[in-house]
Motif scaffolding. Structure first.
Motif, PDB file in Angstrom:
ATOM      1  N   SER A  56      -3.296   5.339   7.504  1.00 48.85           N
ATOM      2  CA  SER A  56      -3.075   4.004   6.933  1.00 48.85           C
ATOM      3  C   SER A  56      -1.645   3.552   7.190  1.00 48.85           C
ATOM      4  O   SER A  56      -1.399   2.397   7.568  1.00 48.85           O
ATOM      5  N   SER A  99       0.812  -1.213   0.000  1.00 47.85           N
ATOM      6  CA  SER A  99       0.000   0.000   0.000  1.00 47.85           C
ATOM      7  C   SER A  99       0.847   1.265   0.000  1.00 47.85           C
ATOM      8  O   SER A  99       0.376   2.319  -0.436  1.00 47.85           O
ATOM      9  N   THR A 116      -6.424  -2.773  -1.461  1.00 48.45           N
ATOM     10  CA  THR A 116      -5.588  -2.891  -0.256  1.00 48.45           C
ATOM     11  C   THR A 116      -6.442  -2.927   1.009  1.00 48.45           C
ATOM     12  O   THR A 116      -6.074  -3.590   1.992  1.00 48.45           O
ATOM     13  N   ASN A 130      -8.034   2.907   4.517  1.00 50.84           N
ATOM     14  CA  ASN A 130      -7.920   2.798   3.061  1.00 50.84           C
ATOM     15  C   ASN A 130      -9.271   3.012   2.386  1.00 50.84           C
ATOM     16  O   ASN A 130      -9.340   3.593   1.298  1.00 50.84           O
ATOM     17  N   GLN A 187      -7.018   1.657  -3.583  1.00 51.88           N
ATOM     18  CA  GLN A 187      -7.266   1.688  -2.146  1.00 51.88           C
ATOM     19  C   GLN A 187      -8.321   0.669  -1.718  1.00 51.88           C
ATOM     20  O   GLN A 187      -8.224   0.091  -0.628  1.00 51.88           O
ATOM     21  N   ARG A 202      -4.188   8.582   4.186  1.00 49.25           N
ATOM     22  CA  ARG A 202      -2.908   7.940   3.873  1.00 49.25           C
ATOM     23  C   ARG A 202      -1.979   7.920   5.093  1.00 49.25           C
ATOM     24  O   ARG A 202      -1.300   6.928   5.347  1.00 49.25           O
TER      25      ARG A 202
END
Length: 681
Positions: free
Chosen positions: A287, A204, A350, A268, A347, A284
Motif C-alpha cells: 500500500s 493511510s 482508505t 488496502n 482500511q 501495508r
C-alpha cells in the motif's frame, strides 16, 4: 553572424517548455522565420546520401555508415559554427553545452541566451527530459544484434532525408495542447484530483496507528510488532519513487496515477480482510509502495501545468495538504476503531478513497507531460496524413535497463554521499520526517496515557500542529512576491540561498516546539491545551524547513534535482520507518520530558545549518561536481564586465592626465625659455 542551428533547435524546445516566457522575449513571433530559414540553409548544405543494406549486416555498421554520411555532409557547415563555438568545429556533448557561454547573435533568441546562463540548460532539460531519468541510449543492447531480412526480397529503404523535419512540435507559445495553456478550470480540477489522491495516501500512513492496539489483541501481537504496520507502509515510500518516476517520464503522468490508485485500493482491501498478521504486513508495505506514486508524481504534474511564478505556490499548497494527512489520520482512526465499525474499516475507507481517486483520474485527468502530449499529436497526424515518418521525440526513446538502474539508483546515491549540501540537508529533512511519525507515539502517550483521552479524542490535539503548518504556508505565500521580484531582477536565474531565511526561522521555531511539548506534556498537572499549542511552533517549523530545503535542492541542482531528491526521499523514508520503532522504548525509559529534550538538542545542533549555507553555500556549490551554479557564473561575468569597465575608464583618465602633464611640461619649457631670454637684459 548567422544563428547556430543547435541554439535555434534548443530555443524551439524552450518555446515548448515555457510558451509564456518565450513570448515575453519574442513578442513579434519572429522565431518561426528564423527557424525555417536556418533549417532551409542546412538542407541546402547537407545533400542526402542514401545507403544500401544487406541481410545480416551488423546494426553497428549501419549506424557507422549513417554517421559517416552525415559527418561528410556537415563538414561544410561546421566552419560557420566555429566563431560561435570558440573556434572549434567539434560538436560538444550535452553536458558541455550546458556550461558553454553562448556568444551574442543577431537574433533576439541569441541575446536572450546571453542574458540568461540557465536558458540553455532549461531548454535542453525539456527537450531531453526523458533521457535524464529513464535512460534512452539503448544502443549497447542493439549493437551486438544483426538486422534480419527486410522481407519480400526488398532492400532496406533509405533513412529519412531530414529526420528533424518529421518531429512534431507545439504550434507556438499559445498552443492549447500545452498544459500551461489549459483553462484555469481544467487545471483546478486536475489539481484537486491529485491533491485528494495524495491526501488519501498520506492519511493511510497514520490512520492505522490508533488501530494497532486492537490489531494486537486480535492477533496476539506485542506493541513493537503492531508498530511495524506503520513502519512498513513508510518503508514503501522509500522504494516507490524508483518505480513510479521512470514510468511517469516514459509513459506520462496519467497512467501511473491511475494504476497506482487502483493498486493502492486493492492492497488496502487485502489488509482489511486479512486472516493473519503476515498478510497485514505485506499489504501495508505494498500500500505504501503504491501510495508513494502521487507523492512522487504530483509535483511534476504541477510543474507541467504552472509556470515559475505560480508553480511555487501550487507546490506549497500541495505540500501543506500532504503534511496534513499523517496528522488527520490518528483521530479518524481512533474514532473508527472505537466505534462499532472496528479497526478493519480504517482500511476499507482508505481503499474506497483510493478507488474513487482512480475513477476521478480515469475520467477527468488529462495527460500533462509535454513529450507524451506530442506522442499523441504525432499519432493523430500519422493517421490523418498517412505519413508514417511523423513522430515525437519521446518515441525515439529506447529504454536500457542498466542505464535506468544507473540513473535511478546509483546516481542518486552517489549524489547523496558525495555532495555535502545534499547530504547535510537530507540528514536534516530525514530527522524532521522521522519526527513526524515519532509524534504518533508521543501524542498517544501524552493525551491517552497521561491525560486519559480516548483514542479518537487524543487525535484532536494534532490540529494545533495543522494550524502551525497553515501558518507556515501563509508565510511562504507572503514571501513569494519578494522572491519573484528577485528572480525577475536576476534575469530569471535562481539563487538557492534566497530560500533560506524562512528555514532559519523555521528551524528555531521547531526546536522551541519540541522543548515546549516535552516539558508541558509529561505531567497531568499542566492543562492539555498547553502541549497542544506547542504544535503551532512545531508545525510552522517542520513545514517551512522541509518545503524550503526541498526548493533549495531544486534550485541548486537544476537538471540533477530529480536524482538529488530521489536520494533524499530514500533516506528520509528510512528515518520515517525507523523512528516509530524506538519511540516507545525511549519515552518509557527516560520519559516524555527528557525524551523530547534529547530530540530538541539534536534539532538545536541542526539549526545552524541553514545559516552556514546562507553565507557559505555559494562557495560550497562552486566546488560541486553536479551543481551547475548559473548564478555564480552570472556573478563572475558581471564582475569581469565591471573590471573591464573600470580599466577602460582608468585608461581614459590616464590618457587625459597624460595630456595634461604634457601640456604643463610644454608650458614650463616655454616659460623657462622666456626667462632665459630675459636674463641678459
Amino acid at each position: 553572424m548567422p544563428p547556430n542551428i543547435e541554439d535555434v533547435d534548443i530555443a524551439n524546445a524552450e518555446r515548448d517548455a515555457s510558451p509564456g516566457a518565450f513570448h515575453d522575449y519574442d513578442p513579434t513571433n519572429n522565431f518561426d522565420q528564423v527557424y525555417s530559414r536556418v533549417h532551409e540553409q542546412q538542407s541546402r548544405d547537407q545533400p542526402f546520401e542514401p545507403f544500401e543494406e544487406t541481410e545480416g549486416r551488423p546494426l553497428e555498421a549501419v549506424e557507422t555508415q549513417i554517421s559517416s554520411s552525415r559527418s561528410l555532409s556537415t563538414t561544410g557547415s561546421s566552419h560557420a559554427f566555429e566563431s560561435i563555438r570558440g573556434g572549434t568545429s567539434s560538436r560538444p556533448s550535452a553536458m558541455h553545452r550546458e556550461t558553454t557561454v553562448i556568444q551574442p547573435t543577431d537574433t533576439q533568441i541569441g541575446r536572450y541566451l546571453e542574458r540568461h546562463p540557465t536558458a540553455i540548460e532549461r531548454m535542453e532539460t525539456h527537450r531531453l527530459q526523458h533521457q535524464i531519468t529513464v535512460g534512452s541510449s539503448g544502443l549497447r543492447s542493439r549493437k551486438s544484434k544483426t538486422l534480419p531480412a527486410f522481407g519480400g526480397q526488398k532492400p532496406y529503404p533509405p533513412m529519412l532525408p531530414e529526420k528533424e523535419e518529421y518531429v512534431v512540435e507545439f504550434d507556438g507559445f499559445d498552443d492549447p495542447l500545452h498544459a500551461q495553456n489549459w483553462p484555469v478550470k481544467t487545471k483546478t480540477i486536475i489539481a484537486a484530483i491529485l491533491i485528494f489522491d495524495s491526501v488519501t495516501a498520506s492519511l493511510s500512513s497514520s490512520i492505522f496507528s490508533n488501530a494497532a492496539t486492537a490489531v494486537g489483541k486480535e492477533f496476539h501481537k506485542g506493541r513493537e510488532v503492531t508498530t511495524l504496520a506503520t513502519s512498513l507502509y513508510v518503508l514503501g515510500y522509500a522504494f516507490g519513487p524508483i518505480i513510479w518516476a521512470p514510468i511517469s517520464e516514459l509513459y506520462g503522468r496519467r497512467l501511473p496515477i491511475i494504476f497506482s490508485a487502483l493498486a493502492f485500493g486493492v492492497f488496502n482491501i487485502t489488509v482489511a480482510i486479512a486472516k493473519d498478521y503476515q498478510t497485514i504486513m505485506l499489504g501495508r508495505f505494498f500500500s505504501g509502495l503504491c501510495g508513494s506514486c502521487p507523492l512522487a508524481v504530483v509535483a511534476a504534474v504541477f510543474a507541467d501545468m504552472y509556470n515559475n511564478k505560480v508553480r511555487g505556490l501550487a507546490i506549497a499548497g500541495f505540500s501543506a495538504t500532504v503534511f496534513m494527512g499523517p496528522l488527520i489520520g490518528p483521530f479518524l482512526g481512533g474514532f473508527i476503531t472505537t466505534s462499532y465499525l472496528g479497526w478493519r474499516w480504517t482500511q476499507y475507507i482508505t481503499a474506497f478513497m483510493g478507488f474513487f481517486a482512480c475513477i476521478l483520474a480515469l475520467f477527468f485527468q488529462k495527460e500533462s507531460y509535454a513529450p507524451v502530449i506530442l506522442v499523441g499529436k504525432a499519432s493523430e497526424l500519422r493517421r490523418l496524413t498517412k505519413n508514417w515518418g511523423i513522430h515525437a521525440k519521446q518515441e525515439e526513446v529506447e529504454v536500457d535497463l542498466m542505464e535506468l538502474v544507473t540513473k535511478n539508483v546509483s546516481r542518486p546515491l552517489r549524489i547523496l554521499f558525495t555532495e555535502p549540501i545534499v547530504l547535510l540537508i537530507t540528514i536534516y529533512m530525514s530527522f524532521l520526517y522521522g519526527l513526524l511519525y515519532l509524534f504518533l507515539t508521543a501524542y498517544a502517550i501524552v493525551f491517552q496515557e497521561i491525560h486519559g483521552f480516548s483514542p479518537g479524542v487524543a487525535g484532536l490535539p494534532y490540529f494545533g500542529f495543522i494550524i502551525g503548518e497553515l501558518i507556515g504556508f501563509a508565510a511562504v505565500v507572503v514571501m513569494n512576491p519578494s522572491y519573484v521580484r528577485k528572480l525577475d531582477a536576476n534575469h530569471n536565474v535562481p539563487v538557492p540561498e534566497w530560500r533560506l531565511p524562512l528555514v532559519m526561522a523555521g528551524g528555531i521555531s521547531f526546536a522551541i516546539g519540541l522543548f515546549w511539548f516535552g516539558w508541558t506534556g509529561y505531567t497531568k498537572s499542566i492543562p492539555w491545551i498547553v502541549p497542544t499549542l506547542s504544535g503551532l511552533a512545531s508545525g510552522f517549523g517542520i513545514f517551512t524547513v522541509f518545503l524550503q530545503l526541498l526548493n533549495y535542492i531544486v534550485d541548486a541542482y537544476l537538471m540533477f534535482a530529480a536524482s538529488a531528491i530521489a536520494g533524499n526521499t530514500f533516506m528520509r523514508s528510512l528515518f520515517g520507518c525507523i523512528f516509530p520503532l524506538f519511540a516507545t522504548y525511549m519515552f518509557d525509559g527516560i520519559g516524555i520530558n527528557w525524551g523530547m529534550t534529547l530530540i530538541g538538542c539534536v534539532a538545536l545542533l541542526l539549526t545552524p545549518m541553514p545559516f552556514i549555507f546562507h553565507y557559505k553555500g555559494k562557495s560550497i556549490r562552486a566546488k560541486s561536481k553536479f551543481a551547475p551554479a548559473p548564478d555564480i557564473e552570472m556573478d563572475r561575468k558581471r564582475d569581469e564586465e565591471e573590471s573591464m569597465a573600470v580599466e577602460s575608464d582608468g585608461t581614459a583618465d590616464g590618457n587625459v592626465n597624460g595630456e595634461k602633464r604634457d601640456e604643463e611640461k610644454r608650458l614650463n619649457a616655454v616659460t623657462s625659455q622666456d626667462v632665459a631670454r630675459e636674463a641678459p637684459r
